[in-house]
Write a protein that holds these residues in place. Sequence first.
Motif, mmCIF file in Angstrom:
data_model
loop_
_atom_site.group_PDB
_atom_site.id
_atom_site.type_symbol
_atom_site.label_atom_id
_atom_site.label_comp_id
_atom_site.label_asym_id
_atom_site.label_seq_id
_atom_site.Cartn_x
_atom_site.Cartn_y
_atom_site.Cartn_z
ATOM 1 N N TYR A 129 35.009 -11.232 -20.913
ATOM 2 C CA TYR A 129 34.805 -12.546 -21.511
ATOM 3 C C TYR A 129 33.918 -13.380 -20.598
ATOM 4 O O TYR A 129 34.046 -13.330 -19.375
ATOM 5 N N GLU A 130 33.023 -14.153 -21.209
ATOM 6 C CA GLU A 130 32.192 -15.091 -20.465
ATOM 7 C C GLU A 130 31.826 -16.230 -21.405
ATOM 8 O O GLU A 130 31.353 -16.002 -22.510
ATOM 9 N N ASP A 131 32.097 -17.458 -20.975
ATOM 10 C CA ASP A 131 31.786 -18.603 -21.823
ATOM 11 C C ASP A 131 31.705 -19.861 -20.977
ATOM 12 O O ASP A 131 32.441 -20.020 -20.011
ATOM 13 N N LYS A 132 30.798 -20.743 -21.346
ATOM 14 C CA LYS A 132 30.712 -22.073 -20.749
ATOM 15 C C LYS A 132 31.193 -23.050 -21.808
ATOM 16 O O LYS A 132 30.534 -23.262 -22.814
ATOM 17 N N PHE A 133 32.351 -23.622 -21.598
ATOM 18 C CA PHE A 133 32.922 -24.500 -22.611
ATOM 19 C C PHE A 133 33.302 -25.858 -22.060
ATOM 20 O O PHE A 133 33.854 -26.681 -22.781
ATOM 21 N N MET A 134 33.030 -26.110 -20.770
ATOM 22 C CA MET A 134 33.268 -27.435 -20.219
ATOM 23 C C MET A 134 32.224 -27.729 -19.148
ATOM 24 O O MET A 134 31.509 -26.833 -18.732
ATOM 25 N N ASN A 135 32.150 -28.981 -18.751
ATOM 26 C CA ASN A 135 31.114 -29.402 -17.817
ATOM 27 C C ASN A 135 31.673 -29.818 -16.469
ATOM 28 O O ASN A 135 31.099 -30.661 -15.789
ATOM 29 N N VAL A 164 41.111 -10.293 -13.684
ATOM 30 C CA VAL A 164 40.671 -11.334 -12.756
ATOM 31 C C VAL A 164 39.973 -12.403 -13.577
ATOM 32 O O VAL A 164 39.082 -12.098 -14.372
ATOM 33 N N LEU A 165 40.397 -13.639 -13.405
ATOM 34 C CA LEU A 165 39.778 -14.791 -14.069
ATOM 35 C C LEU A 165 39.087 -15.625 -13.013
ATOM 36 O O LEU A 165 39.670 -15.924 -11.984
ATOM 37 N N LEU A 166 37.846 -16.006 -13.287
ATOM 38 C CA LEU A 166 37.096 -16.852 -12.358
ATOM 39 C C LEU A 166 36.448 -17.991 -13.105
ATOM 40 O O LEU A 166 35.869 -17.806 -14.173
ATOM 41 N N GLY A 167 36.536 -19.169 -12.533
ATOM 42 C CA GLY A 167 35.814 -20.336 -13.022
ATOM 43 C C GLY A 167 35.023 -20.882 -11.859
ATOM 44 O O GLY A 167 35.578 -21.123 -10.788
ATOM 45 N N GLY A 168 33.726 -21.038 -12.040
ATOM 46 C CA GLY A 168 32.897 -21.412 -10.911
ATOM 47 C C GLY A 168 32.095 -22.675 -11.111
ATOM 48 O O GLY A 168 32.210 -23.369 -12.119
ATOM 49 N N GLU A 169 31.274 -22.952 -10.122
ATOM 50 C CA GLU A 169 30.452 -24.151 -10.139
ATOM 51 C C GLU A 169 29.379 -24.122 -11.216
ATOM 52 O O GLU A 169 28.751 -25.143 -11.482
ATOM 53 N N ASP A 170 29.147 -22.972 -11.832
ATOM 54 C CA ASP A 170 28.216 -22.908 -12.963
ATOM 55 C C ASP A 170 28.918 -23.263 -14.274
ATOM 56 O O ASP A 170 28.327 -23.213 -15.336
ATOM 57 N N PHE A 171 30.220 -23.598 -14.199
ATOM 58 C CA PHE A 171 31.052 -24.038 -15.327
ATOM 59 C C PHE A 171 31.368 -22.922 -16.319
ATOM 60 O O PHE A 171 31.807 -23.188 -17.423
ATOM 61 N N TYR A 172 31.157 -21.681 -15.944
ATOM 62 C CA TYR A 172 31.499 -20.542 -16.795
ATOM 63 C C TYR A 172 32.870 -20.006 -16.414
ATOM 64 O O TYR A 172 33.243 -19.998 -15.242
ATOM 65 N N LEU A 173 33.600 -19.550 -17.408
ATOM 66 C CA LEU A 173 34.831 -18.809 -17.198
ATOM 67 C C LEU A 173 34.509 -17.348 -17.467
ATOM 68 O O LEU A 173 33.894 -17.018 -18.493
ATOM 69 N N ARG A 174 34.894 -16.488 -16.539
ATOM 70 C CA ARG A 174 34.674 -15.047 -16.705
ATOM 71 C C ARG A 174 35.979 -14.308 -16.478
ATOM 72 O O ARG A 174 36.749 -14.664 -15.592
ATOM 73 N N VAL A 175 36.203 -13.267 -17.292
ATOM 74 C CA VAL A 175 37.393 -12.431 -17.176
ATOM 75 C C VAL A 175 36.932 -10.992 -17.034
ATOM 76 O O VAL A 175 36.125 -10.508 -17.833
ATOM 77 N N TRP A 176 37.439 -10.313 -15.995
ATOM 78 C CA TRP A 176 37.128 -8.907 -15.770
ATOM 79 C C TRP A 176 38.400 -8.078 -15.813
ATOM 80 O O TRP A 176 39.464 -8.541 -15.401
ATOM 81 N N ARG A 177 38.282 -6.863 -16.308
ATOM 82 C CA ARG A 177 39.357 -5.875 -16.190
ATOM 83 C C ARG A 177 39.192 -5.255 -14.812
ATOM 84 O O ARG A 177 38.150 -4.679 -14.497
ATOM 85 N N LEU A 178 40.200 -5.402 -13.980
ATOM 86 C CA LEU A 178 40.108 -4.981 -12.587
ATOM 87 C C LEU A 178 39.939 -3.469 -12.453
ATOM 88 O O LEU A 178 39.145 -3.003 -11.632
#
Length: 67
Positions: free
Chosen positions: A24-30, A3-17
């Motif tokens: 993975y978790e990183d803020k790389f854009m605004n 599952v990939l999520l990008g939210g209003e906090d500008f972080y991308l997170r990847v979970w193994r379902l």
Amino acid sequence: MHVLLGGEDFYLRVWRLKSGEMLYEDKFMNSVPSVLCWPRGGGSNRSDYFPGAWLGSREGLFYVNTS
């Protein structure tokens, strides 16, 4: 499966379902990502493999390597 999520906090997170583990978790854009594309796994032995993804936003197009 992942599952990939990008939210209003500008972080991308990847979970193994299956396990619920965050891979993975990183803020790389605004800005909030609006488009996402990633390659399909190559078979049952590659079901846990997630090489990366392309994300699009108002800022541009980004490739995220999660390995």
